[in-house]
Every structure is written in structure tokens, then in C-alpha cells.
Design an enzyme around this catalytic site. Structure first.
Site, PDB file in Angstrom:
ATOM      1  CE  LYS A 265     -19.532   9.412 -81.496  1.00 28.20           C
ATOM      2  NZ  LYS A 265     -18.513   8.675 -81.471  1.00 28.20           N
TER       3      LYS A 265
ATOM      4  N   GLY B 291     -17.678   6.119 -88.675  1.00 25.90           N
ATOM      5  CA  GLY B 291     -18.589   7.151 -88.280  1.00 25.90           C
ATOM      6  C   GLY B 291     -19.306   7.789 -89.759  1.00 25.90           C
ATOM      7  CB  SER B 292     -19.224  10.735 -91.599  1.00 21.60           C
ATOM      8  OG  SER B 292     -18.939  11.197 -90.206  1.00 21.60           O
TER       9      SER B 292
END
Lengths: 333, 204
Positions: free
Chosen positions: A88, A274-275
Site C-alpha cells: 500500500k 485485511g484484519s
């Protein structure tokens, strides 16, 4: 590795960038923060990993400025796995993007999950040889990012919440607007293109106070007339093919196999988690289950089966409990 | 000309719909009563006349083939010697007999006498397109290489069909066709038509 006269080849073309994104279709891209996690992701069948310093849930919890990951971490992750590695950069931070390109990262995510760097502009992604993925909440954001050179789009959702509602909201906004294009005539599409292009005007007004004309430069060397023309062209293509012209993944809140499958049933080409994996009780099992749910998204009996015994999902957050200015999806435009 | 034809494409991950699109175009142009459909479970392997293994991530695709028993079913058909297969990119890797310098485990189908190097040109940054010459086609083909493998060497009955400089990028062994690039990302039907010829020869 191979004996080649590479001077004759074409690199970084539109086909190569969008083609890379197509190779990710029906896959799961997983956020990882170290080589160990990257290996777990690869082993579970992830199609690529996203290398970052902190997963979104931690970024959200800790506040503070989030940036591109340490190049050393990224390189270690690249060495650890053979699947593609993405990373990112902050919105508009084209030097972070140059750095990632020089490292040989396979795809760059210009992401609202890290802290935006440029208040006016996103990166001119056409200037890069490696492909970009960008977030969107609606068709306008998607079309602007595609025009700026994104080879892949992901709906933003609300990262780090483990709450699927925003991901679904954004996918539905896209779907409905794409369907709506079908019944719009040429003039209506042109008006919509104007509305979408006008988002670039805010920066100009603030920066120069200039009165906007056709020749006004809106974004790098592109003037208002060109932006409008090209955004119209993209909209007309979307009207015709009834989907985005690039691969479209879902992101931001996927925590369970069913979450992944609902995004696929709503028309996503794949998912970013993601998480959701490394903040859950059993990352190995959950990663594998989510990968399988993306493949068998239309087979509830299989999803039922793979959802058993995978430990607790990450703790989720109610969106209403997040003040608007702390919502990551509000970043970028 | 074949009367009816069922082509399966491994429908797990990667550029799948692109192959389907090209194949359907060919069916239409040639008035072939053909069907191409996604394969996601092992039961579907038994009934197909031919198979396409698309590009995507070879590790990801190979894991799925193994976990869902599809790998064994394909192996059975290969052993019975009655399934034409085209593999593009990741598919080319899976058709091979051997992978060079590989520490990770990928279950190969070993249908073709060839050794491949994965990601031989490098990462996405080194992905490229170029017009190539293919022995079985008259005019050049715009080949798209994405994190592509190359075929380091072939032996036995495996024939080289195309090279870039000295690197093998396309090979055929009887009814198996392997290419390290992505014809499905172009609008050029010729390689898929060539595969159709292979299928028709086999069914004769």
C-alpha cells in the site's frame, strides 16, 4: 535467469496491467505484516498477499499516521512467498509508489487505509509500469481511478471493522449505478461524465482560483475537455458491458466465509481480507475457509461445511460508533 | 467436424471467463454444437471431451485441484490417454513433468515431457508483450507474458512450437498443448482454434 534481448519488448502496457489483475480473479488477497503470516496465507491458497506494517484494525486502534511499509519487511515477504506481493501507498504519494516499483512489488494499492498524502490529487497511475488497485465507494470514484490508470478496483468498505455493511453498501452503489447506465441516453451519460469530472475542479479552484475553461489543466497534462471526453468514453463502455472494464474486488470488513461469498454473489471478482484473518482466533483455518468460500460462493452447503470449527472471527465494530471523520472510506474522492 | 463437444475449464481461480468467451466465439463462427463450462468439482472431469487449465497462480490452482480430488480425476484421464488438455501460463506449469529450482510443493500432472521455470522472466514489473512466431501459425501472434514461466527443455515426444530467442514458450505433445503466455487476453482466436483441431484429431 533467462537469456533474452529485452529491448524489443513492450512493458507496462494496459493489457499487461489489467491482465495481471485478471489472473487474481476468484482469489483472496490477504494482508500480512511479516514473512510468517505470508507463508500461512500462501499455504491457505491466497492468490496474493498485501504487505503492510500494521493491519487496518491496528491502524484504527492506534491512530497516528500510517505509511507505506518498511521496504525491508516488503522484501522479506517477497522472498518468502512465490505468489504475487502487493503493498500500500498513501493516496497521492507517488514517491512511495516509485519506491515500491523499484522494489519490484507486483501491484500497488493506493489505499485509504494508510494516511492520505495529497489533499488534491490521486497518483497518475499511467506513469507507472506496474499495475495499481484503488478503492471506491461508488461509480464516480471507480471511473476517476480507472481514468487515472488503475488496473483494478476494489470497493472500499470500512477497513479494520470486521463489519461487512460498508462493503455491501459500496458494491450495491456500483451495481445499481451500472444498471442505471443502461437506461441513460447519450446526453444523460455526458451530463454524468461532467458531474464525475467536476470532482477534479475543487483542487483547481483552491489551488488557482482560476475560472474553469475547456483548456484548464485538471490533472497533470490533461485539460478539462480531455478528462470529460475520456470519462464519457469509460462510462459508455461500462454501459455496454454492464460491469467495470477492470477487475473489481471487494474489501473492508470481510471477516467470515459467508462475508466473502456474499460479496462474490453481489458481483465482486474476488476479495481482499485485511484484519479478518490475522485478528481472528485461528488464522490458518479461517484463511483456508475464506479461500474456499470464494471458489464455492454459490454453494451454501459447502460454505456451511467450511465454516465449522474455524475459531472466533475478529471482534467487529459498529459503524455508527465510528465518528465520520475517523471513517477510512471518507478518504479520497 | 465434431457434432457436439464438451470442454471443461478449471474454474477455480484466474482468467477463466476470458477463455470461455473466446471458445464460445469459435463455436459460433464454426457452427459447432459446443459447450464450455467451469469445473469446480471432481465429478465433472469424467464427462468432458477436453480440458483447459487457465492462467492464475499455479500454487493456488494446484492446491485446489489436490484438495478437491480434481487432480486425481485428471490424472486418471491422462493415464487412460483420452483427454486433450491446453494449459496457459499456470496451466503450462501444471502440465509439466518437472519444475526447476523449486523448493515449494506443487503437484504436477506430468502430462508433458518438459521442465519449466516458474516466473522465469521475473516479477510483474518484467511482464511484457511481444509479437512471436509460432510454428503452426502463418502470421505472428501478439503474446502477453504475465509473471510467465518458460519451458527450460523438452524431451521424448514433446515438440517445441515457439521460442523467444532461445527460450521455449510453447510446446505440444500429442494431445497436450502448453504455452507460457495468455492467448485468452487477446481477441486472436488462432491458438484456441488450433487446440480445437487437436481435439478433433483426437476424437476421430
Amino acid at each position: 535467469m533467462v537469456n533474452l534481448d529485452i529491448s524489443k519488448f513492450k512493458y507496462g502496457t494496459y493489457k499487461l496491467k489489467t491482465g495481471f489483475a485478471k489472473m487474481q480473479k476468484n482469489g483472496v488477497v490477504m494482508d500480512v505484516t511479516n514473512p510468517e503470516q505470508a507463508l500461512i496465507a500462501e499455504e491457505s491458497g491466497a492468490v496474493a498477499v498485501m504487505a503492510l506494517e500494521r493491519v487496518p484494525a491496528d491502524i484504527r486502534a492506534q491512530g497516528s499516521v500510517a505509511r507505506m511499509a518498511d521496504p525491508l519487511i516488503i522484501e522479506k515477504i517477497m522472498d518468502a512467498v512465490s505468489i504475487p506481493v502487493m503493498a500500500k501507498v498513501r493516496i497521492g504519494h507517488f514517491v512511495e509508489a516509485q519506491v515500491l516499483e523499484s522494489l519490484g512489488v507486483d501491484m500497488i494499492d493506493e489505499s485509504e487505509v494508510v494516511t492520505p498524502a495529497d489533499p488534491f490529487y490521486h497518483i497518475n497511475k499511467n506513469k507507472f509500469n506496474i499495475p495499481f488497485v484503488c478503492g471506491c465507494r461508488n461509480l464516480g470514484e471507480a471511473v476517476r481511478r480507472i481514468w487515472e490508470g488503475a488496473a483494478m478496483i476494489r470497493t472500499k468498505g470500512e477497513a479494520g471493522t470486521g463489519n461487512i455493511i460498508e462493503a455491501i453498501r459500496h458494491q450495491r452503489m456500483l451495481n445499481n449505478m451500472i444498471r442505471f447506465l443502461k437506461i441513460m441516453d447519450e446526453n444523460e451519460i455526458y451530463d454524468l461524465a461532467r458531474k464525475y469530472s467536476d470532482s477534479y475542479l475543487d483542487a483547481i479552484k483552491i489551488l488557482t482560483g482560476e475560472k474553469i475553461k475547456d483548456e484548464t489543466l485538471l490533472f497533470d497534462e490533461y485539460n478539462y475537455r480531455i478528462v470529460l471526453k475520456e470519462i464519457s468514453k469509460i462510462l459508455n463502455e461500462i454501459k455496454q458491458i454492464q460491469r467495470l472494464p477492470v477487475v473489481n474486488f471487494a474489501a473492508g470488513g470481510i471477516a467470515t466465509p459467508s462475508d466473502a461469498a456474499i460479496m462474490m454473489q453481489l458481483g465482486s471478482d474476488g476479495v481482499f481480507v485485511g484484519s479478518g484473518i490475522f485478528k481472528s482466533e485461528n488464522p490458518e483455518k479461517r484463511a483456508r475457509a475464506i479461500v474456499q468460500a470464494v471458489t464455492h460462493y454459490d454453494k451454501p452447503e459447502i460454505i456451511a461445511d467450511i465454516s465449522k470449527n474455524i475459531g472466533n472471527a475478529m471482534v467487529g465494530i459498529e459503524i455508527d460508533n465510528i465518528p465520520k471523520e475517523q471513517r477510512l472510506q471518507e478518504r479520497g474522492w | 467436424m465434431v457434432i457436439s463437444l464438451n470442454i471443461g475449464i478449471i474454474g477455480i481461480q484466474g482468467a477463466i471467463s476470458e477463455h470461455v468467451h473466446l471458445m464460445n466465439k469459435i463455436f459460433k463462427i464454426n457452427h459447432i454444437n459446443g459447450k464450455i463450462f467451469f469445473i469446480k468439482n471432481k465429478f465433472e472431469i469424467k464427462s468432458i471431451d477436453a480440458l483447459i487449465i487457465p492462467g492464475g497462480e499455479s500454487t493456488t490452482i494446484s492446491k485446489f485441484l489436490l484438495n478437491f480430488g480434481i487432480y486425481d480425476e485428471i490424472l486418471n484421464r491422462i493415464n487412460e490417454n483420452d483427454l486433450p488438455i491446453m494449459g496457459t501460463c499456470a496451466g503450462c506449469v501444471l502440465l509439466s513433468n518437472e519444475i526447476a529450482n523449486e523448493t515449494k510443493e506443487i503437484s504436477l500432472l506430468k502430462a508433458m515431457d518438459m521442465k519449466v521455470i516458474r516466473n522465469a522472466f521475473g516479477r510483474q514489473r518484467e511482464s511484457f508483450e511481444n509479437d512471436i512466431f509460432i510454428n503452426v501459425l502463418e502470421k505472428p501472434f501478439n503474446a502477453i507474458f504475465i509473471r510467465a514461466p518458460i519451458i527450460e527443455k523438452v524431451w521424448g515426444k514433446c515438440d517445441v512450437i515457439s521460442k523467444i530467442d532461445n527460450n521455449i514458450i510453447m510446446a505440444r505433445q500429442d494431445k497436450y498443448l502448453a504455452l507460457s503466455f495468455h492467448p485468452e487476453l487477446t481477441n486472436d482466436l488462432r491458438i484456441h482454434e488450433y487446440f480445437l483441431e487437436i481435439i478433433e484429431d483426437h476424437l476421430k
